[in-house]
Write a protein that holds these residues in place. Structure first.
Motif, PDB file in Angstrom:
ATOM      1  N   ASN A 183      13.312  84.944  33.605  1.00 11.81           N
ATOM      2  CA  ASN A 183      14.728  85.290  33.749  1.00 11.81           C
ATOM      3  C   ASN A 183      15.277  86.042  32.541  1.00 11.81           C
ATOM      4  O   ASN A 183      16.315  86.692  32.633  1.00 11.81           O
ATOM      5  CB  ASN A 183      15.574  84.023  33.963  1.00 11.81           C
ATOM      6  N   ASN A 221      15.765  88.909  29.976  1.00 12.36           N
ATOM      7  CA  ASN A 221      15.617  90.362  29.988  1.00 12.36           C
ATOM      8  C   ASN A 221      14.947  90.810  28.683  1.00 12.36           C
ATOM      9  O   ASN A 221      15.589  90.889  27.638  1.00 12.36           O
ATOM     10  CB  ASN A 221      16.998  91.014  30.142  1.00 12.36           C
ATOM     11  N   LYS A 222      13.647  91.097  28.759  1.00 10.13           N
ATOM     12  CA  LYS A 222      12.887  91.461  27.564  1.00 10.13           C
ATOM     13  C   LYS A 222      13.438  92.726  26.917  1.00 10.13           C
ATOM     14  O   LYS A 222      13.569  92.790  25.672  1.00 10.13           O
ATOM     15  CB  LYS A 222      11.409  91.658  27.924  1.00 10.13           C
ATOM     16  N   GLN A 243      16.415  93.872  26.945  1.00  9.91           N
ATOM     17  CA  GLN A 243      17.684  93.565  26.283  1.00  9.91           C
ATOM     18  C   GLN A 243      17.434  92.944  24.913  1.00  9.91           C
ATOM     19  O   GLN A 243      18.076  93.307  23.925  1.00  9.91           O
ATOM     20  CB  GLN A 243      18.519  92.617  27.151  1.00  9.91           C
ATOM     21  N   SER A 246      26.675  90.022  24.154  1.00 12.44           N
ATOM     22  CA  SER A 246      25.497  90.132  25.014  1.00 12.44           C
ATOM     23  C   SER A 246      25.051  88.714  25.319  1.00 12.44           C
ATOM     24  O   SER A 246      24.876  87.908  24.398  1.00 12.44           O
ATOM     25  CB  SER A 246      24.368  90.898  24.307  1.00 12.44           C
ATOM     26  N   LEU A 269      22.267  86.175  26.849  1.00 12.78           N
ATOM     27  CA  LEU A 269      20.862  86.029  27.207  1.00 12.78           C
ATOM     28  C   LEU A 269      20.703  84.806  28.102  1.00 12.78           C
ATOM     29  O   LEU A 269      20.921  83.673  27.663  1.00 12.78           O
ATOM     30  CB  LEU A 269      19.996  85.871  25.949  1.00 12.78           C
TER      31      LEU A 269
END
Length: 251
Positions: A84, A86-87, A89, A231, A233
């Motif tokens: 889940n 977002n690498k 990001q 942001s 995560l």
């Protein structure tokens, strides 16, 4: 070179705080002579070595000052274990441009999903970019703020914390905060609003943060500041540590 000029040179290099040149000049002189390099190339090589070593030492000092509980990079994080997340990001955040813009990052997810590892990796990246970082847990920073207030050192501590380019607060939500502790943490976050970046990890979704801060009004005001430029995560999934433990048992 006779002995007296060499002793004088060593003394002068120590006084100028050029330890790498002091350590390397004799060896590099021999190498440059063997390679047919002139005095300018010899000097350029020495200065390059000094600059590289100085940057390394500066990074080491920043890492030490950050008070990381462990030094972990994103290179060692297993992104496949938390699909889940977002690498791209995370790798973009490792460029640290969000810190220059005084934005925030919040990592949310259950225990064991690697939130602290990611926080440490981003903190390490910031140190390597030349930024001042401080790592702490929510419980520890609240205790430190309360202790400083009792000793009439709160203003001094607040100034120190506001000066950090990145403040990492780990494990928010693990321990409910007292009314005073919640207010002090809110004050610190307000002081850093649009002046410095904050990275928070929490095992609680936003709607449950009131359980930690004990006041809907305070929680709402805090989230308003934190999420203005943020942001998020999402790190939901099975415990990373539990999966590793199972893998070891099955191997």
């Amino acid at each position: 070179m006779t002995e007296t000029p060499q002793i004088l040179l060593n003394h002068q290099l120590k006084k100028l705080k050029l330890p790498t040149i002091l350590r390397e000049y004799d060896k590099q002189a021999r190498l440059c002579a063997a390679e047919g390099r002139d005095h300018v190339q010899f000097l350029a090589r020495l200065i390059e070595l000094e600059l590289i070593d100085r940057e390394r030492r500066m990074i080491e000092r920043r890492i030490k000052a950050a008070k990381f509980p462990a030094t972990k990079s994103l290179d060692s994080f297993d992104f496949t274990a938390i699909p889940n997340l977002n690498k791209m990001q995370v790798l973009e955040l490792a460029r640290c441009e969000w810190i220059d813009r005084c934005e925030n990052v919040i990592a949310l997810g259950p225990s064991g999903t690697g939130k602290t590892h990611v926080a440490l990796g981003l903190g390490l990246a910031a140190c390597q970019k030349g930024l001042a970082v401080r790592f702490t847990t929510a419980a520890a920073i609240v205790h430190e703020l309360m202790e400083a207030r009792d000793e009439r050192q709160l203003l001094r501590l607040q100034k120190q914390l506001v000066k950090q380019k990145l403040l990492i607060i780990d494990e928010l939500g693990f321990v409910p905060l007292s009314k005073t502790g919640a207010e002090l943490l809110f004050e610190l976050i307000s002081q850093r609003y649009e002046r410095g970046s904050i990275l928070i990890t929490s095992n609680l979704p936003f709607e449950e943060w009131t359980e930690t801060f004990g006041s809907e009004r305070l929680t709402g005001a805090l989230l308003d500041r934190l999420t203005h430029h943020v942001s998020i995560l999402e790190m939901n999934g099975e415990s990373y540590r539990l999966a590793q433990s199972r893998a070891r048992q099955n191997s």
